[in-house]
Design a protein around this motif. Structure first.
Motif, PDB file in Angstrom:
ATOM      1  N   PRO A 257       0.830  -1.199   0.000  1.00 18.46           N
ATOM      2  CA  PRO A 257       0.000   0.000   0.000  1.00 18.46           C
ATOM      3  C   PRO A 257       0.868   1.253   0.000  1.00 18.46           C
ATOM      4  N   TYR A 258       0.283   2.373  -0.400  1.00 18.02           N
ATOM      5  CA  TYR A 258       1.042   3.625  -0.333  1.00 18.02           C
ATOM      6  C   TYR A 258       1.516   3.837   1.098  1.00 18.02           C
ATOM      7  N   LEU A 259       2.807   4.129   1.249  1.00 16.34           N
ATOM      8  CA  LEU A 259       3.425   4.265   2.572  1.00 16.34           C
ATOM      9  C   LEU A 259       3.812   5.720   2.817  1.00 16.34           C
ATOM     10  N   GLU A 260       3.079   6.384   3.710  1.00 12.26           N
ATOM     11  CA  GLU A 260       3.462   7.719   4.154  1.00 12.26           C
ATOM     12  C   GLU A 260       4.677   7.554   5.060  1.00 12.26           C
ATOM     13  N   PRO A 261       5.822   8.128   4.710  1.00 10.82           N
ATOM     14  CA  PRO A 261       7.077   7.759   5.374  1.00 10.82           C
ATOM     15  C   PRO A 261       7.081   7.835   6.897  1.00 10.82           C
ATOM     16  N   ASP A 262       6.637   8.939   7.484  1.00 14.43           N
ATOM     17  CA  ASP A 262       6.773   9.076   8.936  1.00 14.43           C
ATOM     18  C   ASP A 262       5.980   8.041   9.720  1.00 14.43           C
ATOM     19  N   PRO A 263       4.680   7.878   9.480  1.00 15.60           N
ATOM     20  CA  PRO A 263       3.977   6.818  10.214  1.00 15.60           C
ATOM     21  C   PRO A 263       4.417   5.413   9.810  1.00 15.60           C
ATOM     22  N   ALA A 264       4.776   5.233   8.526  1.00 14.98           N
ATOM     23  CA  ALA A 264       5.121   3.890   8.055  1.00 14.98           C
ATOM     24  C   ALA A 264       6.409   3.377   8.683  1.00 14.98           C
ATOM     25  N   ARG A 265       7.394   4.245   8.883  1.00 15.01           N
ATOM     26  CA  ARG A 265       8.669   3.762   9.442  1.00 15.01           C
ATOM     27  C   ARG A 265       8.483   3.259  10.870  1.00 15.01           C
ATOM     28  N   ILE A 266       7.535   3.844  11.597  1.00 14.80           N
ATOM     29  CA  ILE A 266       7.243   3.351  12.950  1.00 14.80           C
ATOM     30  C   ILE A 266       6.492   2.030  12.866  1.00 14.80           C
ATOM     31  N   ALA A 267       5.476   1.990  12.012  1.00 12.03           N
ATOM     32  CA  ALA A 267       4.688   0.765  11.872  1.00 12.03           C
ATOM     33  C   ALA A 267       5.526  -0.391  11.337  1.00 12.03           C
ATOM     34  N   LEU A 268       6.515  -0.084  10.505  1.00 11.53           N
ATOM     35  CA  LEU A 268       7.383  -1.128   9.950  1.00 11.53           C
ATOM     36  C   LEU A 268       8.499  -1.530  10.917  1.00 11.53           C
ATOM     37  N   GLY A 269       8.632  -0.794  12.003  1.00 16.56           N
ATOM     38  CA  GLY A 269       9.676  -1.123  12.979  1.00 16.56           C
ATOM     39  C   GLY A 269      11.061  -0.702  12.542  1.00 16.56           C
ATOM     40  N   VAL A 270      11.144   0.342  11.692  1.00 17.65           N
ATOM     41  CA  VAL A 270      12.449   0.851  11.248  1.00 17.65           C
ATOM     42  C   VAL A 270      12.477   2.366  11.461  1.00 17.65           C
ATOM     43  N   PRO A 271      12.515   2.811  12.721  1.00 17.56           N
ATOM     44  CA  PRO A 271      12.452   4.256  12.991  1.00 17.56           C
ATOM     45  C   PRO A 271      13.594   5.045  12.370  1.00 17.56           C
ATOM     46  N   GLU A 272      14.671   4.373  12.025  1.00 16.02           N
ATOM     47  CA  GLU A 272      15.808   5.062  11.412  1.00 16.02           C
ATOM     48  C   GLU A 272      15.602   5.311   9.915  1.00 16.02           C
ATOM     49  N   ALA A 273      14.592   4.683   9.314  1.00 16.83           N
ATOM     50  CA  ALA A 273      14.356   4.831   7.879  1.00 16.83           C
ATOM     51  C   ALA A 273      13.990   6.273   7.550  1.00 16.83           C
ATOM     52  N   ARG A 274      14.416   6.748   6.397  1.00 18.43           N
ATOM     53  CA  ARG A 274      14.156   8.118   6.006  1.00 18.43           C
ATOM     54  C   ARG A 274      13.498   8.162   4.625  1.00 18.43           C
ATOM     55  N   GLY A 275      12.389   8.874   4.581  1.00 19.27           N
ATOM     56  CA  GLY A 275      11.728   9.125   3.309  1.00 19.27           C
ATOM     57  C   GLY A 275      11.123   7.886   2.678  1.00 19.27           C
ATOM     58  N   HIS A 276      10.672   8.070   1.441  1.00 18.51           N
ATOM     59  CA  HIS A 276      10.033   6.971   0.708  1.00 18.51           C
ATOM     60  C   HIS A 276      11.009   5.831   0.438  1.00 18.51           C
ATOM     61  N   THR A 277      12.253   6.169   0.158  1.00 18.67           N
ATOM     62  CA  THR A 277      13.234   5.112  -0.107  1.00 18.67           C
ATOM     63  C   THR A 277      13.402   4.205   1.098  1.00 18.67           C
ATOM     64  N   GLY A 278      13.453   4.788   2.283  1.00 14.34           N
ATOM     65  CA  GLY A 278      13.652   3.993   3.489  1.00 14.34           C
ATOM     66  C   GLY A 278      12.525   3.021   3.751  1.00 14.34           C
ATOM     67  N   VAL A 279      11.278   3.503   3.671  1.00 14.63           N
ATOM     68  CA  VAL A 279      10.159   2.612   4.013  1.00 14.63           C
ATOM     69  C   VAL A 279       9.908   1.591   2.904  1.00 14.63           C
ATOM     70  N   LEU A 280      10.117   1.975   1.649  1.00 13.13           N
ATOM     71  CA  LEU A 280       9.925   0.999   0.573  1.00 13.13           C
ATOM     72  C   LEU A 280      11.036  -0.044   0.562  1.00 13.13           C
ATOM     73  N   THR A 281      12.226   0.346   0.973  1.00 14.01           N
ATOM     74  CA  THR A 281      13.314  -0.637   1.092  1.00 14.01           C
ATOM     75  C   THR A 281      12.947  -1.697   2.124  1.00 14.01           C
ATOM     76  N   GLU A 282      12.385  -1.288   3.239  1.00 14.47           N
ATOM     77  CA  GLU A 282      11.971  -2.253   4.258  1.00 14.47           C
ATOM     78  C   GLU A 282      10.797  -3.102   3.759  1.00 14.47           C
ATOM     79  N   ALA A 283       9.857  -2.477   3.061  1.00 18.23           N
ATOM     80  CA  ALA A 283       8.729  -3.248   2.520  1.00 18.23           C
ATOM     81  C   ALA A 283       9.221  -4.319   1.562  1.00 18.23           C
ATOM     82  N   MET A 284      10.153  -3.964   0.672  1.00 23.89           N
ATOM     83  CA  MET A 284      10.671  -4.947  -0.271  1.00 23.89           C
ATOM     84  C   MET A 284      11.553  -5.988   0.417  1.00 23.89           C
ATOM     85  N   ARG A 285      12.208  -5.622   1.508  1.00 23.11           N
ATOM     86  CA  ARG A 285      12.969  -6.621   2.268  1.00 23.11           C
ATOM     87  C   ARG A 285      12.020  -7.696   2.778  1.00 23.11           C
ATOM     88  N   ARG A 286      10.856  -7.279   3.268  1.00 19.78           N
ATOM     89  CA  ARG A 286       9.876  -8.254   3.750  1.00 19.78           C
ATOM     90  C   ARG A 286       9.343  -9.125   2.617  1.00 19.78           C
TER      91      ARG A 286
END
Length: 387
Positions: A130-159
């Protein structure tokens, strides 16, 4: 397995104030004909089903009819939300819908839970991000260090890839994602998803899967053989005059086999025209524009009064009007320079001249004086000369 990749329906959107529901209904119903004609197995909708988080009842009716038509034509459906959708509303009753062939992947928890379908070559795993809004998504994904769209999508694709690794080498993979991937070309109708000035993500984030069905950009685009935008099924700005389409994606035993573009019908063409209003209203060369959504730029030296109403007398679907007078003054003037040393009356007169290409007549000038005096703004600069 044959897939149809579409996205960015934006059901409920208007076009410069013109209602598009009938046009959207026409094009989306045509998708069912494509599914039936080309024996499509799965339809992928990569976000922005609706134009608003809370769509109107009429928009829901059009979208529901489209989904029903696709299912009745024989296709399974996989849908993820975009930045315009409400993920919670779109995903309501997802577990029940799945039993009927409508697979909604709208939550972060479902990113690594693929839709598993089979063909004669074995299983295909279809993952919806789903579309990932970076700030809430990085917390929900458990990667608070992630930054921006690249960070949260990198974690999504890792999963996604971690789950895919557990399923064996023979499983082919498809990902749906809603993002602005580097190399893509935007248009005037997308809502920005910039966060801190960075909205683009590198295509390499999506390496490791057989096909990525992207949504968000409204023009059909190929970033790599396996990485594509379908674009919206209708034009939502005058920058989208190119023919709209969907991708037909074939998977064979090895993975991605072939991708073909199928053009969609155009319920009403877009057109732009430029010239003086009287010429546009009388020139027979413009007869073929009567049924187009029209954007007109008027070049009259003085802004025509009631220009849009007059234009629509000949072109009933005119939706946008600009005025660029021939020989108009160029350059940019600072406000402080425009008003320096001028009286209130002179400023008002110059404003009228700038807006319509001609200053006020004597009657209008007297009205301006009266208005300024009534507002208590008259000053010595008005003088007896204007009375």
């Amino acid at each position: 397995m044959r897939l149809l990749h579409t996205s960015d329906w934006h059901v409920g959107r208007t076009f410069h104030g013109a209602d598009l529901l009938a046009d959207q209904d026409t094009v989306l119903r045509h998708l069912a004909e494509v599914v039936e004609r080309l024996s499509v197995d799965v339809v992928l909708v990569a976000g922005d089903v609706y134009d608003r988080a809370v769509p109107s009842a009429e928009a829901v009716r059009v979208a529901t009819a489209a989904l029903r038509g696709l299912r009745e034509a024989g296709a399974q459906l996989v849908i993820t939300p975009g930045n315009h959708d409400s993920a919670a509303r779109l995903g309501a009753f997802a577990d029940f819908a799945e039993a009927g062939g409508l697979h909604l992947r709208t939550t972060i928890d479902s990113i690594d839970r693929p839709v598993l379908l089979e063909d004669e070559h074995g299983p295909v795993a279809l993952y919806g991000i789903p579309y990932l809004e970076p700030d809430p998504a990085r917390i929900a994904l458990g990667v608070p260090e992630a930054r921006g769209h690249t960070g949260v999508l990198t974690e999504a694709m890792r999963r996604v890839k971690a789950d895919l690794a557990t399923r064996g080498s023979g499983v082919r993979s498809v990902v749906l994602a809603h993002a602005f991937v580097t190399g893509g070309v935007g248009s005037e109708s997308e809502r920005t998803i910039a966060v801190g000035g960075v909205e683009q993500v590198p295509g390499s984030v999506f390496d490791g899967v057989d096909y990525v069905a992207l949504g968000h950009l409204h023009g059909p685009q190929r970033l790599a053989d396996h990485l594509r935008y379908s674009g919206s099924p209708l034009a939502y700005s005058f920058s989208e005059a190119a023919r709209k389409s969907v991708w037909i994606v074939d998977l064979d035993e090895q993975g991605l086999a072939e991708v073909d573009r199928v053009e969609l019908p155009v319920p009403r063409r877009l057109a732009t025209v430029r010239g003086r209003l009287d010429d546009l209203l009388e020139d027979p060369a413009h007869d073929d524009l009567r049924e187009c959504y029209l954007s007109a730029t008027l070049t009259d030296p003085v802004r025509p009064v009631d220009g849009m109403r007059r234009l629509r007398a000949r072109f009933p679907h005119a939706v946008h009007l600009d005025w660029e007078p021939e020989g108009g003054a160029g350059g940019e003037l600072r406000y402080s320079e425009a008003v320096k040393g001028r009286t209130d009356l002179e400023i008002a007169e110059n404003f009228l001249a700038d807006c319509r290409g001609a200053g006020p007549g004597e009657r209008e000038r007297r009205l301006l004086v009266a208005a300024l005096e009534s507002a208590g703004r008259a000053n010595a600069g008005l003088g007896e000369a204007v009375r």
